[in-house]
Design a protein around this motif. Structure first.
Motif, PDB file in Angstrom:
ATOM      1  N   PHE A 142       5.688   3.330  -2.289  1.00 61.29           N
ATOM      2  CA  PHE A 142       5.463   2.249  -1.329  1.00 61.29           C
ATOM      3  C   PHE A 142       5.039   0.935  -1.993  1.00 61.29           C
ATOM      4  N   PRO A 143       4.059   0.911  -2.903  1.00 61.39           N
ATOM      5  CA  PRO A 143       3.681  -0.366  -3.525  1.00 61.39           C
ATOM      6  C   PRO A 143       4.835  -1.020  -4.294  1.00 61.39           C
TER       7      PRO A 143
ATOM      8  N   VAL B 248       7.215  -2.685  -1.719  1.00 62.90           N
ATOM      9  CA  VAL B 248       6.612  -3.892  -1.154  1.00 62.90           C
ATOM     10  C   VAL B 248       6.594  -5.011  -2.183  1.00 62.90           C
TER      11      VAL B 248
ATOM     12  N   LEU C 145      -2.038  -7.879  -4.882  1.00 61.00           N
ATOM     13  CA  LEU C 145      -2.418  -7.368  -3.567  1.00 61.00           C
ATOM     14  C   LEU C 145      -1.411  -6.340  -3.065  1.00 61.00           C
ATOM     15  N   CYS C 146      -0.125  -6.546  -3.375  1.00 63.22           N
ATOM     16  CA  CYS C 146       0.898  -5.592  -2.956  1.00 63.22           C
ATOM     17  C   CYS C 146       0.678  -4.219  -3.582  1.00 63.22           C
ATOM     18  N   SER C 147       0.139  -4.202  -4.792  1.00 61.45           N
ATOM     19  CA  SER C 147      -0.076  -2.923  -5.478  1.00 61.45           C
ATOM     20  C   SER C 147      -1.161  -2.089  -4.833  1.00 61.45           C
ATOM     21  N   LEU C 148      -1.938  -2.731  -3.930  1.00 63.63           N
ATOM     22  CA  LEU C 148      -3.058  -2.027  -3.302  1.00 63.63           C
ATOM     23  C   LEU C 148      -2.745  -1.531  -1.904  1.00 63.63           C
ATOM     24  N   VAL C 149      -1.489  -1.697  -1.459  1.00 60.53           N
ATOM     25  CA  VAL C 149      -1.188  -1.357  -0.064  1.00 60.53           C
ATOM     26  C   VAL C 149      -1.376   0.130   0.233  1.00 60.53           C
ATOM     27  N   ALA C 150      -1.199   0.986  -0.786  1.00 61.72           N
ATOM     28  CA  ALA C 150      -1.347   2.433  -0.550  1.00 61.72           C
ATOM     29  C   ALA C 150      -2.770   2.922  -0.808  1.00 61.72           C
ATOM     30  N   THR C 151      -3.632   2.006  -1.259  1.00 56.52           N
ATOM     31  CA  THR C 151      -4.994   2.415  -1.605  1.00 56.52           C
ATOM     32  C   THR C 151      -5.757   3.019  -0.430  1.00 56.52           C
TER      33      THR C 151
END
Length: 577
Positions: free
Chosen positions: A261-262, A265, A169-175
């Motif tokens: 950013f990801p 985070v 889920l953290c990898s999707l914060v910039a999506t």
């Protein structure tokens, strides 16, 4: 000047799907190779994480060596599979591009001549060169790169989720940011790149027209006007390119900021998970390595997206040619003979400005008809209608009772051929240029055709029929190019020949000798000669006089001279009598 059409989004999608379906096996192989290369690339970070965990638990050196060796093997496998995938992808792209080029050329060559003339050659040439090149870059480079990058992103995100769903889920914060900027870009990119293509076309047309008409421009002192027009076209092209650059200047900075950013985070959240014993150090390092790698394919996607948009715009322009009715409906009615009848024909290049008015005329098979009259009388327009290049606004032009506009192109060209003052020498040998009219013709027949039009110079060429013409070879002057065109006409051997000032580039004596030679060779053929030199009319069976878009006199030379009308005045003025 009219513009050639542009295909819609749906047509572009269908064309793209059609290209993929046309080479399914190759596409499947490309997909399998890219997926295999991506899977091999995922092994490295996972093995690094395993090494860290093994070292933490006191594993011996041999275990670490095995894991390190496996990582090296995975890297080598990724390199080899990626190379094979790119090679297969490039081959697929080149085959697709070759198919598109062939389809474009088929469509372009099948376009009605009137359509090409009204659109101008600049648009067609830009599509055949600039757009094909842009599409080639998309098919050969952008599409494979985007494809492998998308596969990598999906697999990397999947690997992070497998390590820990929370880190996934953290990898999707910039999506969301990437999604919004990409959507903003895509909404504007198609129109921006189409506008850039149109501006490039206009600039090409301006430059070509200025170069071709340089002497006329100098004689008429039109340089300031042409420079001003060129500057405006350059300004339009510049503004169009600035617009696409502005789109990129928003897309790429946002993408760059979204990479780090990801990772940050994930490291913060991963540290919390480690403190609670839910995640090992090796797993966190592996996840961080995966997320660091994520920036590469995302960058490639965004970078090549711009090229892909340009390619999509080019594909829309190329596919737009398919929107033009290439030929009239294929009428299979067989003409009853070769009699040509013009009945009540009215024609206008622009609505409301008729060039021909209620013209009626019949030409018997084997007859030699001369059409004369002052410039602007409509002679060449009538010739174009007789040849089926243009279609009457009202009335009809028929051959053997069938409208010429409804004959299939091959049937029409077999029956009627038009030769004008404009002659093109194609790049290639003299033999190649002649073979365009009759591919089966041998050297002897080609020589006879050249002799029939007085092209004695051909016998003195250093390599004979194999002499290269055009750029890098022998350059033919206007008179020789005209004789080459007439030789093609002899080889084509249609039943009806329309000669629109076809010997105007020859001196009067040579022109008359050529016309007499042609008359002997073309005995029994219908010849319609549009001419200013009245010796052509003198030798004809009948003469049609045109004035202000109408046929005002029709009859034999002696009859018209005796009638003391317009033709008689023209004859006395020309003949000095």
């Amino acid at each position: 000047m009219t513009h050639l059409p542009i295909a819609g989004r749906r047509e572009v999608r269908l064309a793209t799907v059609g290209l993929i379906r046309g080479d399914r096996r190759a596409m499947a192989a490309v997909l399998a190779l890219y997926c295999s290369a991506t899977l091999a690339g995922l092994a490295g970070p996972w093995l690094v994480g395993r090494i860290i965990d093994q070292v933490q638990h006191g594993a011996d050196v041999s275990t670490v060596d095995v894991l390190a060796g496996a990582a090296v093997v995975a890297v080598i496998a990724q390199i080899l599979l990626t190379r094979a995938a790119r090679y297969a992808g490039y081959r697929f792209g080149e085959r697709a591009l070759a198919l598109l080029r062939e389809r474009f050329m088929d469509r372009a060559l099948d376009l009605p001549i009137a359509t090409v003339e009204r659109a101008g050659t600049g648009d067609l040439m830009t599509r055949a060169s600039v757009d094909v090149a842009a599409l080639g870059t998309s098919a050969r480079d952008a599409a494979p790169e985007i494809f492998i990058s998308v596969v990598q992103v999906v697999f990397i995100l999947g690997a992070v989720v497998v390590i820990d769903p929370v880190l996934g889920l953290c990898s999707l914060v910039a999506t969301p940011a990437l999604w919004m900027v990409a959507r903003w870009y895509l909404r504007r990119a198609r129109e921006a790149y189409l506008a850039e293509g149109a501006a490039t076309t206009r600039l090409s047309e301006e430059l070509a027209a200025t170069a071709e008409g340089a002497r006329t421009i100098e004689v008429l002192r039109m340089r300031p006007a042409r420079v001003g027009s060129g500057d405006r076209s350059i300004g339009t092209a510049f503004a169009a390119r600035v617009r696409t650059l502005a789109l990129r200047s928003v897309l790429f900075p946002v993408a760059e900021a979204a990479h780090a950013f990801p990772v940050a985070v994930a490291l913060v959240v991963g540290a919390v998970l480690m403190s609670h014993g839910r995640l090992s150090l090796g797993s966190l390092v592996a996840a961080a390595l995966y997320l660091t790698r994520l920036g590469g394919p995302v960058d490639w996607i965004l970078q090549w997206m711009e090229t892909l948009q340009s390619g999509a715009a080019s594909l829309a322009r190329l596919e737009g040619i398919g929107r033009i009715p290439t030929t009239v409906p294929q009428q299979r009615a067989e003409p009853d003979g070769d009699r040509i009848d013009v009945s009540g024909v009215t024609y206008a290049y622009h609505e409301g400005h008729d060039v021909l008015h209620d013209v009626s005329l019949s030409v018997r098979p084997g007859e030699r008809l001369a059409i004369v009259g002052p410039s602007g009388a409509g002679k060449s327009t009538l010739g174009r209608l007789l040849a089926g290049i243009d279609t009457p606004g009202r009335g009809s032009v028929t051959v053997g009772g069938v409208p010429v506009g409804q004959l299939p192109p091959d049937e029409l060209r077999r029956r009627i051929a038009l030769v004008t003052q404009e002659h093109h020498v194609f790049l290639g040998t003299l033999r190649d240029n002649l073979a365009l009219a009759a591919a089966e013709a041998g050297d002897e027949r080609m020589g006879q055709a050249l002799a029939a039009v007085g092209a004695d110079w051909a016998a003195d060429l250093p390599d004979g029929l194999d002499t290269m013409l055009g750029a890098g070879g022998m350059t033919l002057d206007a008179s020789r190019a005209q004789q080459l065109a007439l030789a093609r006409l002899v080889l084509a051997d249609p039943h009806t020949l329309i000669l629109d000032e076809a010997t105007s580039m020859l001196d009067p004596t040579a022109a008359r000798d050529t016309e007499r030679s042609l008359a002997a060779v073309l005995e029994g053929r219908t010849v319609i000669a549009i001419a200013h030199r009245l010796h052509t009319a003198h030798d004809a069976d009948r003469v049609a006089v045109m004035e202000h878009g109408r046929v005002t006199e029709l009859g034999a030379h002696d009859e018209l001279v005796a009638a003391s009308g317009t033709y008689a005045s023209l004859w006395r003025s020309w003949h000095g009598g």
